[in-house]
Design a protein around this motif. Structure first.
Motif, PDB file in Angstrom:
ATOM      1  N   TRP A  48      21.754  -5.260   2.808  1.00  0.00           N
ATOM      2  CA  TRP A  48      22.985  -4.784   3.445  1.00  0.00           C
ATOM      3  C   TRP A  48      23.476  -3.424   2.930  1.00  0.00           C
ATOM      4  CZ3 TRP A  48      26.625  -9.513   2.231  1.00  0.00           C
ATOM      5  CH2 TRP A  48      26.990  -9.497   0.892  1.00  0.00           C
ATOM      6  N   CYS A  68      22.003  -9.135  10.829  1.00  0.00           N
ATOM      7  CA  CYS A  68      23.240  -8.384  10.560  1.00  0.00           C
ATOM      8  C   CYS A  68      24.147  -8.387  11.787  1.00  0.00           C
ATOM      9  CB  CYS A  68      22.914  -6.944  10.172  1.00  0.00           C
ATOM     10  SG  CYS A  68      22.079  -6.827   8.592  1.00  0.00           S
ATOM     11  N   VAL A 106      24.629  -1.187   6.292  1.00  0.00           N
ATOM     12  CA  VAL A 106      25.174  -2.335   7.027  1.00  0.00           C
ATOM     13  C   VAL A 106      26.583  -2.684   6.542  1.00  0.00           C
ATOM     14  CG1 VAL A 106      24.805  -4.759   7.575  1.00  0.00           C
ATOM     15  CG2 VAL A 106      22.850  -3.215   7.374  1.00  0.00           C
ATOM     16  N   ARG A 107      26.774  -2.624   5.230  1.00  0.00           N
ATOM     17  CA  ARG A 107      28.074  -3.035   4.688  1.00  0.00           C
ATOM     18  C   ARG A 107      29.216  -2.136   5.168  1.00  0.00           C
ATOM     19  NH1 ARG A 107      28.637  -5.393  -1.265  1.00  0.00           N
ATOM     20  NH2 ARG A 107      27.355  -3.622  -1.855  1.00  0.00           N
ATOM     21  N   LEU A 154      21.576 -11.701   3.538  1.00  0.00           N
ATOM     22  CA  LEU A 154      21.859 -10.325   3.951  1.00  0.00           C
ATOM     23  C   LEU A 154      21.901  -9.345   2.778  1.00  0.00           C
ATOM     24  CD1 LEU A 154      24.842 -11.064   6.402  1.00  0.00           C
ATOM     25  CD2 LEU A 154      22.451 -10.769   6.997  1.00  0.00           C
ATOM     26  N   GLN A 165      15.938  -8.250  10.369  1.00  0.00           N
ATOM     27  CA  GLN A 165      17.077  -7.942   9.491  1.00  0.00           C
ATOM     28  C   GLN A 165      18.267  -7.478  10.330  1.00  0.00           C
ATOM     29  OE1 GLN A 165      15.102  -5.040   7.040  1.00  0.00           O
ATOM     30  NE2 GLN A 165      14.742  -6.484   5.376  1.00  0.00           N
ATOM     31  N   ARG A 166      17.972  -6.642  11.322  1.00  0.00           N
ATOM     32  CA  ARG A 166      19.058  -6.077  12.122  1.00  0.00           C
ATOM     33  C   ARG A 166      19.759  -7.161  12.947  1.00  0.00           C
ATOM     34  NH1 ARG A 166      16.817  -1.980  15.769  1.00  0.00           N
ATOM     35  NH2 ARG A 166      17.415  -3.302  17.496  1.00  0.00           N
ATOM     36  N   ASP A 185      25.898 -14.412   3.802  1.00  0.00           N
ATOM     37  CA  ASP A 185      24.792 -14.007   2.914  1.00  0.00           C
ATOM     38  C   ASP A 185      23.993 -15.236   2.469  1.00  0.00           C
ATOM     39  OD1 ASP A 185      23.160 -12.528   1.230  1.00  0.00           O
ATOM     40  OD2 ASP A 185      24.531 -12.768  -0.462  1.00  0.00           O
TER      41      ASP A 185
END
Lengths: 267, 347
Positions: free
Chosen positions: B151, B166, B116-117, B147, B162-163, B142
């Protein structure tokens, strides 16, 4: 104003590959097996003959192995990363390409550039190993090497546009699987991956001259092995450049129409 | 105006091909396709003030997503005009992109194969967000969305909740003034939904972002929106506060009182009717268009009768919206049945 640092989007595909070690291992394995088989095949074919279709054994093996390595430059598994245009159309995520301050065509080009540079590293590594192992011959002179590099760059440029046309088809058909299969076959056949074009009848060579495929691989590899002499290189480079210009104009037109299509369909 | 949305007479008509049934029909369609026009959005007008959260509601196929797509610049309207943070979105798409963030349901804009990051970093580069600002904003997100626990995970391995968290962060990383959320919490569990609502509330109240939200989750509307725009069959049915909507479609409250004297004489009150009586228990309900609110009714009952126990049942927003949708549907049908040339109104 276009984003200045957006060029960093070029790292998308290489990053995806580096985060998937099994995919890299499979790639290494596939490349090794293909090179070994192709080299063995052409050595076998030339076992009973000297020069065929203007190529001796070493030239033919060099041509075939370099063609196999060159295919690695733009043949990554974007499907696994859900990053093909057809997948973006299917999942509706193509809308995000039109919601960023970076034009979709620019994003696509940057992504392809990253992919081709990453693939080039693989191809160069394979070339170095094959050269050290004596599987391929080095270029005959520095001039040949220089012309080959220029021609290979133009060839990759043409390749980029050919792939782009296939991806752009998705905006109209929502499917490009059949077109992609035809492209891969035509690309491999007409660019001389399966066999150098001089093995084919004259009408076939004439026909392929009207298509962009031989500009992708056949021309640079023929220059490398010496099947096209340096004296003819200028004309060949001009033809390649002409394909780049023609395809650039054509794909630009398609991008405009594709944008209108997304606008009318709403992604 | 900065951060505002202005929509004037927005319309969008799609042209589609109707396929005829059967083999002969399919052949006919192939030779002579039957093109029909479908009005997805018709003459819709509304405003959203800077820092306001507006819920755009309507049943499936009402035209909500089409409206959002026009406001994000993906679709060009057939008629009318829209301005988002002072920009006409479908005319200056790239300029508009810097002012807006968007989340379309479960469609992720993150890169499936990347942690993700990394996706956040690519968006940072595309939107030209300075590094320090990017880090600070990620820290803020965060804190609100937790996150950092995932992440560094690749997007393909994230749960839906979670998605979506994000994706919300990704849509706001470039600090947009206006945010479009098309059913962002669909399919999420209640805990994550609440976290997302808290995040959105923070973005509106603390950051002053303008949010246009479509959802079918009435709890979400109740918790987040002060104002609602209801559309059906592409037409604006109602634009008002939740209280106004309740008054118009949701006067289905009941006041249940237990009288101290079980034999006391009970009569209807002003705007309040007696629904039933079972011994000392009496049930009152609204009577006519001038019915008071449930709290006014409660006051009247207590003032008039001596009660030992009293309770109220109020229709929840889900019921209210159901009534609104049904009435809007009935109005649309009635309008469709009016012969052409005849006046649409009854008086």
């Amino acid at each position: 104003m276009a984003a200045v640092h957006a060029w960093r989007a070029a790292r998308v595909t290489p990053l995806g590959e580096l985060h998937s070690p099994p995919r890299m291992t499979a790639e290494l394995l596939r490349m090794t097996v293909q090179v070994v088989l192709v080299a063995s095949l052409w050595r076998g074919l030339y076992a009973a003959s000297g020069t065929t279709a203007g190529l001796d054994r070493d030239q033919a093996v060099t041509y075939a192995v370099l063609a196999t390595l060159a295919l690695r430059v733009r043949n990554l598994d974007q499907f696994a990363g859900r990053d093909t245009v057809i997948q973006h159309m299917h999942f509706g995520t193509i809308v995000y390409w039109y919601l960023r301050p970076l034009a979709p065509q620019r994003y696509y080009a940057l992504r392809a550039l990253g992919e081709q540079l990453y693939g080039l590293v693989w191809a160069l590594a394979g070339y170095a190993v094959c050269l050290a192992a004596g599987v391929v011959q080095p270029p005959k002179s520095a001039a040949v090497a220089g012309v080959f590099v220029l021609s290979a760059l133009l060839g990759q440029w043409v390749m980029y546009y050919v792939m782009l046309v296939i991806d752009q088809l998705c905006f109209w058909t929502l499917r490009n699987g059949a077109a992609m299969l035809i492209l891969i076959f035509a690309q491999n056949l007409l660019s001389g991956v399966y066999a150098p074009l001089w093995f084919f009848p004259d009408w076939f060579i004439t026909m392929s001259g009207f298509l962009p495929f031989q500009a992708t691989l056949s021309v640079p590899l023929s220059l490398y092995v010496g099947r096209i002499p340096l004296s003819d290189a200028g004309a060949q480079l001009l033809v390649q450049a002409a394909w780049v210009v023609a395809l650039a104009l054509f794909t630009r037109l398609l991008w405009r129409r594709a944008a209108r299509r997304v606008i009318s369909q709403g992604g | 105006m900065s951060g505002s949305i202005q929509v004037r007479g927005l319309s969008r008509t799609f042209h589609t091909t109707v396929r005829r049934p059967g083999l002969a029909g399919a052949l006919k369609s192939l030779i002579k396709p039957d093109r029909v026009a479908k009005e997805a959005v018709v003459d819709v007008s509304f405003d959203v003030a800077p820092g306001e959260l507006l819920a755009l509601l309507g049943p499936n196929g009402a035209g909500k997503s089409t409206t959002i797509k026009m406001l994000t610049g993906i679709l060009t309207p057939t008629a009318g005009e829209a301005r988002v943070a002072g920009v006409v979105p479908y005319e200056e798409r790239e300029r508009n992109a810097r002012n807006i963030g968007a989340v379309f349901g479960q469609r992720t804009q993150l890169w499936w194969d990347l942690p993700v990051r990394e996706s956040f970093a690519i968006l940072r580069d595309i939107y030209e967000v300075p590094n320090a600002e990017h880090r600070a904003r990620l820290g803020e997100f965060d804190d609100l969305l937790e996150l950092s626990s995932f992440w560094d995970t690749r997007v393909r391995h994230l749960s839906l909740g979670q998605r979506v968290r994000c994706d919300l962060a990704a849509a706001l990383l470039h600090d947009p003034q206006v945010v479009f959320l098309d059913e962002p919490t669909i399919g999420m569990d209640v805990v994550v939904k609440e976290q997302v609502r808290e995040f959105l509330r923070h973005q509106v109240e603390e950051r002053g972002r303008t949010v246009l939200l479509t959802t079918h989750d009435m709890t979400e509307v109740e918790r987040l929106a002060e104002r609602v725009v209801l559309i059906n069959h592409g037409r604006l049915v109602l634009d008002g506060t939740l209280d106004e909507i309740r008054r118009k479609f949701g006067s289905t409250w009941q006041v249940r009182a237990t009288l101290a004297d079980p034999h006391a004489r009970v009569e209807p009150l002003e705007g309040i009717s007696l629904l039933r009586r079972e011994g000392p228990q009496v049930v009152f309900g609204p009577d006519g268009p001038t019915a008071p609110t449930v709290h006014q009714a409660l006051k009247q009952v207590i003032e008039r009768y001596e009660v030992t126990d009293i309770a109220i049942d109020e229709a929840d927003l889900e019921d209210v919206m159901r009534t609104a949708y049904v009435q809007a549907e009935a109005a649309s049908s009635a309008q469709a049945e009016v012969p052409s040339g005849a006046p649409a109104g009854g008086d």
